[in-house]
Write an enzyme that holds these catalytic residues in place. Sequence first.
Site, PDB file in Angstrom:
ATOM      1  N   ASP A  47       0.843  -1.201   0.000  1.00  0.00           N
ATOM      2  CA  ASP A  47       0.000   0.000   0.000  1.00  0.00           C
ATOM      3  C   ASP A  47       0.874   1.246   0.000  1.00  0.00           C
ATOM      4  OD1 ASP A  47      -2.688  -0.973  -0.002  1.00  0.00           O
ATOM      5  OD2 ASP A  47      -2.240  -1.822   1.969  1.00  0.00           O
ATOM      6  N   HIS A  55      -5.917 -20.594   3.740  1.00  0.00           N
ATOM      7  CA  HIS A  55      -4.865 -19.780   4.354  1.00  0.00           C
ATOM      8  C   HIS A  55      -5.536 -18.982   5.476  1.00  0.00           C
ATOM      9  CE1 HIS A  55      -1.092 -17.457   4.438  1.00  0.00           C
ATOM     10  NE2 HIS A  55      -1.820 -16.363   4.543  1.00  0.00           N
ATOM     11  N   PHE A  65     -11.130  -2.544   9.077  1.00  0.00           N
ATOM     12  CA  PHE A  65     -10.099  -2.932   8.132  1.00  0.00           C
ATOM     13  C   PHE A  65     -10.716  -3.359   6.799  1.00  0.00           C
ATOM     14  CE2 PHE A  65      -7.091  -5.806   6.103  1.00  0.00           C
ATOM     15  CZ  PHE A  65      -6.030  -4.925   5.968  1.00  0.00           C
TER      16      PHE A  65
HETATM   17  P1  FAD Z   1      -0.847  -5.623  -7.311  1.00  0.00           P
HETATM   18  O1  FAD Z   1      -1.176  -7.017  -7.647  1.00  0.00           O
HETATM   19  O2  FAD Z   1       0.382  -5.056  -7.912  1.00  0.00           O
HETATM   20  O3  FAD Z   1      -2.087  -4.708  -7.742  1.00  0.00           O
HETATM   21  C1  FAD Z   1      -2.375  -3.459  -7.164  1.00  0.00           C
HETATM   22  C2  FAD Z   1      -3.314  -2.680  -8.049  1.00  0.00           C
HETATM   23  O4  FAD Z   1      -2.608  -2.174  -9.157  1.00  0.00           O
HETATM   24  C3  FAD Z   1      -4.495  -3.481  -8.593  1.00  0.00           C
HETATM   25  O5  FAD Z   1      -5.645  -2.682  -8.567  1.00  0.00           O
HETATM   26  C4  FAD Z   1      -4.049  -3.778 -10.019  1.00  0.00           C
HETATM   27  O6  FAD Z   1      -5.139  -3.984 -10.885  1.00  0.00           O
HETATM   28  C5  FAD Z   1      -3.304  -2.501 -10.352  1.00  0.00           C
HETATM   29  N1  FAD Z   1      -2.292  -2.723 -11.409  1.00  0.00           N
HETATM   30  C6  FAD Z   1      -1.170  -3.445 -11.313  1.00  0.00           C
HETATM   31  N2  FAD Z   1      -0.473  -3.397 -12.467  1.00  0.00           N
HETATM   32  C7  FAD Z   1      -1.192  -2.612 -13.286  1.00  0.00           C
HETATM   33  C8  FAD Z   1      -1.030  -2.162 -14.623  1.00  0.00           C
HETATM   34  N3  FAD Z   1       0.047  -2.489 -15.331  1.00  0.00           N
HETATM   35  N4  FAD Z   1      -1.989  -1.381 -15.159  1.00  0.00           N
HETATM   36  C9  FAD Z   1      -3.076  -1.023 -14.447  1.00  0.00           C
HETATM   37  N5  FAD Z   1      -3.301  -1.401 -13.174  1.00  0.00           N
HETATM   38  C10 FAD Z   1      -2.370  -2.190 -12.614  1.00  0.00           C
HETATM   39  N6  FAD Z   1       0.476  -5.499   2.468  1.00  0.00           N
HETATM   40  C11 FAD Z   1       1.632  -5.242   3.145  1.00  0.00           C
HETATM   41  O7  FAD Z   1       2.053  -4.083   3.246  1.00  0.00           O
HETATM   42  N7  FAD Z   1       2.348  -6.265   3.721  1.00  0.00           N
HETATM   43  C12 FAD Z   1       1.972  -7.562   3.619  1.00  0.00           C
HETATM   44  O8  FAD Z   1       2.642  -8.453   4.160  1.00  0.00           O
HETATM   45  C13 FAD Z   1       0.776  -7.866   2.904  1.00  0.00           C
HETATM   46  N8  FAD Z   1       0.348  -9.143   2.752  1.00  0.00           N
HETATM   47  C14 FAD Z   1      -0.771  -9.403   1.991  1.00  0.00           C
HETATM   48  C15 FAD Z   1      -1.146 -10.734   1.797  1.00  0.00           C
HETATM   49  C16 FAD Z   1      -2.283 -11.032   1.035  1.00  0.00           C
HETATM   50  C17 FAD Z   1      -2.646 -12.469   0.812  1.00  0.00           C
HETATM   51  C18 FAD Z   1      -3.060  -9.976   0.483  1.00  0.00           C
HETATM   52  C19 FAD Z   1      -4.314 -10.303  -0.287  1.00  0.00           C
HETATM   53  C20 FAD Z   1      -2.692  -8.665   0.685  1.00  0.00           C
HETATM   54  C21 FAD Z   1      -1.541  -8.350   1.419  1.00  0.00           C
HETATM   55  N9  FAD Z   1      -1.122  -7.035   1.613  1.00  0.00           N
HETATM   56  C22 FAD Z   1       0.035  -6.780   2.325  1.00  0.00           C
HETATM   57  C23 FAD Z   1      -1.910  -5.915   1.102  1.00  0.00           C
HETATM   58  C24 FAD Z   1      -1.424  -5.426  -0.282  1.00  0.00           C
HETATM   59  O9  FAD Z   1      -0.118  -4.925  -0.164  1.00  0.00           O
HETATM   60  C25 FAD Z   1      -2.366  -4.342  -0.767  1.00  0.00           C
HETATM   61  O10 FAD Z   1      -3.637  -4.851  -1.033  1.00  0.00           O
HETATM   62  C26 FAD Z   1      -1.851  -3.478  -1.921  1.00  0.00           C
HETATM   63  O11 FAD Z   1      -2.754  -2.378  -2.102  1.00  0.00           O
HETATM   64  C27 FAD Z   1      -1.752  -4.167  -3.265  1.00  0.00           C
HETATM   65  O12 FAD Z   1      -0.718  -5.051  -3.335  1.00  0.00           O
HETATM   66  P2  FAD Z   1      -0.804  -6.264  -4.419  1.00  0.00           P
HETATM   67  O13 FAD Z   1       0.415  -7.046  -4.381  1.00  0.00           O
HETATM   68  O14 FAD Z   1      -2.079  -6.951  -4.261  1.00  0.00           O
HETATM   69  O15 FAD Z   1      -0.786  -5.357  -5.758  1.00  0.00           O
END
Ligand code: FAD
Length: 313
Positions: free
Chosen positions: A115, A276, A226
């Site tokens: 985030d 999970h 949350f």
């Molecule tokens: P991404 O998969 O990269 O996507 C994020 C957004 O960007 C999406 O809306 C996607 O559609 C958009 N996007 C990506 N690439 C493109 C593109 N090329 N063009 C247009 N749009 C695009 N947060 C933490 O800080 N620490 C943690 O340990 C943590 N663990 C998590 C574990 C799980 C299982 C989950 C579900 C979430 C976790 N999170 C964690 C929260 C997560 O970091 C947030 O939800 C964050 O906002 C998005 O990360 P992501 O990896 O899901 O992003």
Amino acid sequence: MRETIDRASRNGAGASALKVSFEFFPPKTPAMEETLWASIERLAPLAPSFVSVTYGAGGSTRERTHATVSRILTETALKPAAHLTCVGASKAEIDAVVDGYAELGVRHIVGLRGDPVEGIGAVYRPHPEGYAQASDLVSAIRSRHPEIEVSVSAYAERHPESRDWQTELDNLKRKVDAGATRAITQFFFDNDLYSAFLDRVAAAGIDIPIVPGIVPVQNFTQTAKFAEKAGASIPSWFAARFEGLEEDATTRQLVAAAVCAEQVFDLVDRGVNEFHFYTMNRADLVYAICHLLGMRPAQAATTEALSLGEKVG
Ligand code: FAD
């Protein structure tokens, strides 16, 4: 419910057919550390496929995540998965973290974008020299260390920043193409949304396991807050189950176990055999749900847990 439990046992869901993993967060204080390790000790005999350790927002727990993962690796027989995000760090810094994990013997990373540093809801801006999205991070991990498996996130109700389902699925597909072999969902309470998501994922030609992330509700008010930020909806029938229990922790705990069991058994009925659990570093509810699912402490794991107990205690 009874019928579902019987069906779960008949299908072997209570034994070898069922896989679980547990998520923990790195502790901030010695007291929290004690709680975490008591929970790990209690849950270890259930022989989870892996246990994951989160990475604080903005990379704020880099050292603590590393320390927790390292301790799990050296003091238990559990397989740790280290969460890692792209936020607030250059590619070189992230690569160094990944290399450090590889050297330590970590073979599983949960690769995430993370985030914005300002918090959920703020506009995400990649670090100028960093990995921009989770797919970039996945690709980097896999190319540097093909021996490390990478799990990623998935959203049964869409990530709040995805303007439509096509964007959401394209993103998941990019992560899979980059080398992710498992997705773990954000928590959800309406199983129909998860089933509809699985249909969308299959229609998009994505074929990695989409493991449901299950949150046993320890504190409904906190969970609701949350959930709102994370874009997870709370059905009114679900909220009604916790109504009037704000000051009654004992009943709340019993209700939480019942509600979570209901959700998990319904998923078993839908063919799900991998879960999970977001433990919040507490073992009791998760242990109870796993017990209801027919899971029992494995002999070997019990022995390991006992030796873990000796090391910890
Ligand atoms: P991404 O998969 O990269 O996507 C994020 C957004 O960007 C999406 O809306 C996607 O559609 C958009 N996007 C990506 N690439 C493109 C593109 N090329 N063009 C247009 N749009 C695009 N947060 C933490 O800080 N620490 C943690 O340990 C943590 N663990 C998590 C574990 C799980 C299982 C989950 C579900 C979430 C976790 N999170 C964690 C929260 C997560 O970091 C947030 O939800 C964050 O906002 C998005 O990360 P992501 O990896 O899901 O992003």
